[in-house]
Design a protein around this motif. Structure first.
Motif, PDB file in Angstrom:
ATOM      1  N   ARG A 293     -14.233   1.579  24.409  1.00  0.00           N
ATOM      2  CA  ARG A 293     -12.977   2.311  24.208  1.00  0.00           C
ATOM      3  C   ARG A 293     -11.879   1.624  25.008  1.00  0.00           C
ATOM      4  O   ARG A 293     -12.060   1.302  26.177  1.00  0.00           O
ATOM      5  CB  ARG A 293     -13.125   3.761  24.655  1.00  0.00           C
ATOM      6  N   ASP A 294     -10.758   1.405  24.375  1.00  0.00           N
ATOM      7  CA  ASP A 294      -9.570   0.823  24.999  1.00  0.00           C
ATOM      8  C   ASP A 294      -9.698  -0.667  25.297  1.00  0.00           C
ATOM      9  O   ASP A 294      -8.905  -1.210  26.056  1.00  0.00           O
ATOM     10  CB  ASP A 294      -9.183   1.577  26.286  1.00  0.00           C
ATOM     11  N   PHE A 295     -10.706  -1.342  24.760  1.00  0.00           N
ATOM     12  CA  PHE A 295     -10.808  -2.798  24.857  1.00  0.00           C
ATOM     13  C   PHE A 295     -11.825  -3.289  23.834  1.00  0.00           C
ATOM     14  O   PHE A 295     -12.586  -2.507  23.280  1.00  0.00           O
ATOM     15  CB  PHE A 295     -11.181  -3.260  26.282  1.00  0.00           C
ATOM     16  N   ASP A 296     -11.831  -4.606  23.611  1.00  0.00           N
ATOM     17  CA  ASP A 296     -12.737  -5.198  22.627  1.00  0.00           C
ATOM     18  C   ASP A 296     -14.106  -5.452  23.248  1.00  0.00           C
ATOM     19  O   ASP A 296     -14.201  -5.947  24.369  1.00  0.00           O
ATOM     20  CB  ASP A 296     -12.178  -6.518  22.095  1.00  0.00           C
TER      21      ASP A 296
ATOM     22  N   LEU B 215     -18.424   2.381  26.862  1.00  0.00           N
ATOM     23  CA  LEU B 215     -17.710   1.610  27.871  1.00  0.00           C
ATOM     24  C   LEU B 215     -16.230   1.929  27.762  1.00  0.00           C
ATOM     25  O   LEU B 215     -15.693   2.024  26.652  1.00  0.00           O
ATOM     26  CB  LEU B 215     -17.921   0.112  27.656  1.00  0.00           C
ATOM     27  N   SER B 216     -15.564   2.066  28.905  1.00  0.00           N
ATOM     28  CA  SER B 216     -14.135   2.327  28.863  1.00  0.00           C
ATOM     29  C   SER B 216     -13.446   1.715  30.074  1.00  0.00           C
ATOM     30  O   SER B 216     -14.050   1.535  31.127  1.00  0.00           O
ATOM     31  CB  SER B 216     -13.854   3.834  28.796  1.00  0.00           C
ATOM     32  N   ASP B 217     -12.170   1.389  29.878  1.00  0.00           N
ATOM     33  CA  ASP B 217     -11.313   0.873  30.936  1.00  0.00           C
ATOM     34  C   ASP B 217     -10.267   1.952  31.180  1.00  0.00           C
ATOM     35  O   ASP B 217      -9.304   2.064  30.426  1.00  0.00           O
ATOM     36  CB  ASP B 217     -10.689  -0.443  30.495  1.00  0.00           C
ATOM     37  N   ILE B 218     -10.477   2.745  32.209  1.00  0.00           N
ATOM     38  CA  ILE B 218      -9.684   3.950  32.425  1.00  0.00           C
ATOM     39  C   ILE B 218      -8.214   3.645  32.700  1.00  0.00           C
ATOM     40  O   ILE B 218      -7.325   4.214  32.079  1.00  0.00           O
ATOM     41  CB  ILE B 218     -10.280   4.786  33.577  1.00  0.00           C
ATOM     42  N   ASN B 219      -7.934   2.712  33.613  1.00  0.00           N
ATOM     43  CA  ASN B 219      -6.559   2.427  33.997  1.00  0.00           C
ATOM     44  C   ASN B 219      -5.912   1.306  33.193  1.00  0.00           C
ATOM     45  O   ASN B 219      -4.748   1.004  33.397  1.00  0.00           O
ATOM     46  CB  ASN B 219      -6.474   2.044  35.480  1.00  0.00           C
ATOM     47  N   GLY B 220      -6.669   0.679  32.322  1.00  0.00           N
ATOM     48  CA  GLY B 220      -6.116  -0.429  31.545  1.00  0.00           C
ATOM     49  C   GLY B 220      -5.783  -1.616  32.439  1.00  0.00           C
ATOM     50  O   GLY B 220      -6.551  -1.958  33.340  1.00  0.00           O
ATOM     51  N   PRO B 221      -4.633  -2.247  32.249  1.00  0.00           N
ATOM     52  CA  PRO B 221      -4.302  -3.461  33.003  1.00  0.00           C
ATOM     53  C   PRO B 221      -3.907  -3.216  34.465  1.00  0.00           C
ATOM     54  O   PRO B 221      -3.686  -4.168  35.206  1.00  0.00           O
ATOM     55  CB  PRO B 221      -3.123  -4.041  32.214  1.00  0.00           C
ATOM     56  N   ARG B 222      -3.821  -1.979  34.904  1.00  0.00           N
ATOM     57  CA  ARG B 222      -3.395  -1.698  36.281  1.00  0.00           C
ATOM     58  C   ARG B 222      -4.431  -2.088  37.326  1.00  0.00           C
ATOM     59  O   ARG B 222      -4.117  -2.222  38.492  1.00  0.00           O
ATOM     60  CB  ARG B 222      -3.052  -0.218  36.435  1.00  0.00           C
ATOM     61  N   GLY B 223      -5.716  -2.219  36.917  1.00  0.00           N
ATOM     62  CA  GLY B 223      -6.756  -2.651  37.856  1.00  0.00           C
ATOM     63  C   GLY B 223      -7.362  -1.495  38.624  1.00  0.00           C
ATOM     64  O   GLY B 223      -7.119  -0.330  38.344  1.00  0.00           O
ATOM     65  N   GLY B 224      -8.177  -1.830  39.619  1.00  0.00           N
ATOM     66  CA  GLY B 224      -8.842  -0.809  40.438  1.00  0.00           C
ATOM     67  C   GLY B 224     -10.228  -0.501  39.914  1.00  0.00           C
ATOM     68  O   GLY B 224     -10.710  -1.107  38.960  1.00  0.00           O
TER      69      GLY B 224
ATOM     70  N   THR C  91     -18.804   4.072  37.553  1.00  0.00           N
ATOM     71  CA  THR C  91     -17.468   3.485  37.506  1.00  0.00           C
ATOM     72  C   THR C  91     -17.353   2.454  38.614  1.00  0.00           C
ATOM     73  O   THR C  91     -17.642   2.751  39.775  1.00  0.00           O
ATOM     74  CB  THR C  91     -16.391   4.575  37.686  1.00  0.00           C
ATOM     75  N   GLU C  92     -16.953   1.251  38.238  1.00  0.00           N
ATOM     76  CA  GLU C  92     -16.829   0.132  39.178  1.00  0.00           C
ATOM     77  C   GLU C  92     -15.583  -0.683  38.846  1.00  0.00           C
ATOM     78  O   GLU C  92     -14.944  -0.474  37.813  1.00  0.00           O
ATOM     79  CB  GLU C  92     -18.063  -0.780  39.089  1.00  0.00           C
ATOM     80  N   GLU C  93     -15.278  -1.645  39.695  1.00  0.00           N
ATOM     81  CA  GLU C  93     -14.167  -2.547  39.439  1.00  0.00           C
ATOM     82  C   GLU C  93     -14.523  -3.562  38.351  1.00  0.00           C
ATOM     83  O   GLU C  93     -13.677  -3.980  37.569  1.00  0.00           O
ATOM     84  CB  GLU C  93     -13.784  -3.285  40.721  1.00  0.00           C
ATOM     85  N   ASP C  94     -15.806  -3.946  38.281  1.00  0.00           N
ATOM     86  CA  ASP C  94     -16.289  -4.930  37.317  1.00  0.00           C
ATOM     87  C   ASP C  94     -17.184  -4.233  36.291  1.00  0.00           C
ATOM     88  O   ASP C  94     -18.082  -3.471  36.649  1.00  0.00           O
ATOM     89  CB  ASP C  94     -17.080  -6.017  38.065  1.00  0.00           C
ATOM     90  N   MET C  95     -16.952  -4.501  35.000  1.00  0.00           N
ATOM     91  CA  MET C  95     -17.728  -3.847  33.943  1.00  0.00           C
ATOM     92  C   MET C  95     -19.205  -4.222  34.009  1.00  0.00           C
ATOM     93  O   MET C  95     -20.071  -3.379  33.801  1.00  0.00           O
ATOM     94  CB  MET C  95     -17.156  -4.206  32.559  1.00  0.00           C
ATOM     95  N   TYR C  96     -19.520  -5.481  34.310  1.00  0.00           N
ATOM     96  CA  TYR C  96     -20.915  -5.906  34.385  1.00  0.00           C
ATOM     97  C   TYR C  96     -21.657  -5.176  35.511  1.00  0.00           C
ATOM     98  O   TYR C  96     -22.810  -4.788  35.353  1.00  0.00           O
ATOM     99  CB  TYR C  96     -21.007  -7.426  34.578  1.00  0.00           C
ATOM    100  N   THR C  97     -20.982  -4.949  36.628  1.00  0.00           N
ATOM    101  CA  THR C  97     -21.591  -4.206  37.735  1.00  0.00           C
ATOM    102  C   THR C  97     -21.825  -2.759  37.335  1.00  0.00           C
ATOM    103  O   THR C  97     -22.876  -2.182  37.645  1.00  0.00           O
ATOM    104  CB  THR C  97     -20.692  -4.263  38.987  1.00  0.00           C
ATOM    105  N   ALA C  98     -20.875  -2.161  36.641  1.00  0.00           N
ATOM    106  CA  ALA C  98     -21.037  -0.777  36.179  1.00  0.00           C
ATOM    107  C   ALA C  98     -22.224  -0.666  35.224  1.00  0.00           C
ATOM    108  O   ALA C  98     -23.017   0.274  35.305  1.00  0.00           O
ATOM    109  CB  ALA C  98     -19.754  -0.296  35.500  1.00  0.00           C
ATOM    110  N   ILE C  99     -22.376  -1.636  34.331  1.00  0.00           N
ATOM    111  CA  ILE C  99     -23.498  -1.636  33.379  1.00  0.00           C
ATOM    112  C   ILE C  99     -24.820  -1.787  34.123  1.00  0.00           C
ATOM    113  O   ILE C  99     -25.783  -1.059  33.858  1.00  0.00           O
ATOM    114  CB  ILE C  99     -23.322  -2.759  32.342  1.00  0.00           C
TER     115      ILE C  99
END
Length: 123
Positions: free
Chosen positions: A8-11, A42-51, A73-81
Motif C-alpha cells: 500500500r502506498d508504494f510499488d 506492506l505499507s509506508d505510513i509517512n511516505g517520503p518524510r522518513g522515520g 514497524t521499522e525504518e527499513d522495510m526488509y527489517t520489518a519483514i
C-alpha cells in the motif's frame, strides 16, 4: 496454502516479493501443512518524510484456531519483514503446540478408558 502479498502506498518490487516468500518459507516451512492462508500487507505510513514508518503486517489463518496477526514497524522495510516473519514463526509454533498439548492424541484407548486401564492384562 496460498500467500497473498499487497503493498500500500508504494510499488511492490520483485526483490521485495521474493524476500517475503523466502523469509516466510524459512520461518514457517515446517508448519505449511497446518496453515490455510497467509496475507502480507506492506505499507509506508509517512511516505517520503522518513522515520520508523515501514510497516509489515502478517495475517496467518490456521484451521480451527484463532488467526495469528503480527505487525512490525521499522525504518527499513526488509527489517520489518524479517522481524515480523520471525515472530510469526514463533507464534504459530507456540499456538499449535498449545493445541496439541490441550488435546493429546493418545491420552485414551479406543475404548474410552485411560491406556493404563485398557492394557491391564499386559502387566
Amino acid at each position: 496454502m496460498q500467500i497473498d502479498i499487497q503493498a500500500r502506498d508504494f510499488d511492490l518490487t520483485e526483490a521485495l516479493n521474493s524476500h517475503i516468500k523466502r523469509r516466510l518459507n524459512f520461518a514457517l516451512s515446517s508448519r505449511y501443512d497446518q496453515i490455510q492462508r497467509i496475507e502480507v500487507r506492506l505499507s509506508d505510513i509517512n511516505g517520503p518524510r522518513g522515520g520508523d514508518d515501514k510497516c509489515c503486517k502478517i495475517h496467518i489463518v490456521l484451521p480451527k484456531l484463532i488467526d495469528v496477526v503480527i505487525e512490525d514497524t521499522e525504518e527499513d522495510m526488509y527489517t520489518a519483514i524479517n522481524r515480523a516473519a520471525e515472530r510469526a514463526g514463533r507464534t504459530v509454533t507456540r499456538r499449535l503446540a498449545r493445541e496439541r498439548n490441550r488435546y493429546p492424541r493418545h491420552s485414551r484407548a479406543p475404548s474410552g478408558k485411560p491406556w493404563s486401564e485398557a492394557n491391564q492384562f499386559l502387566s
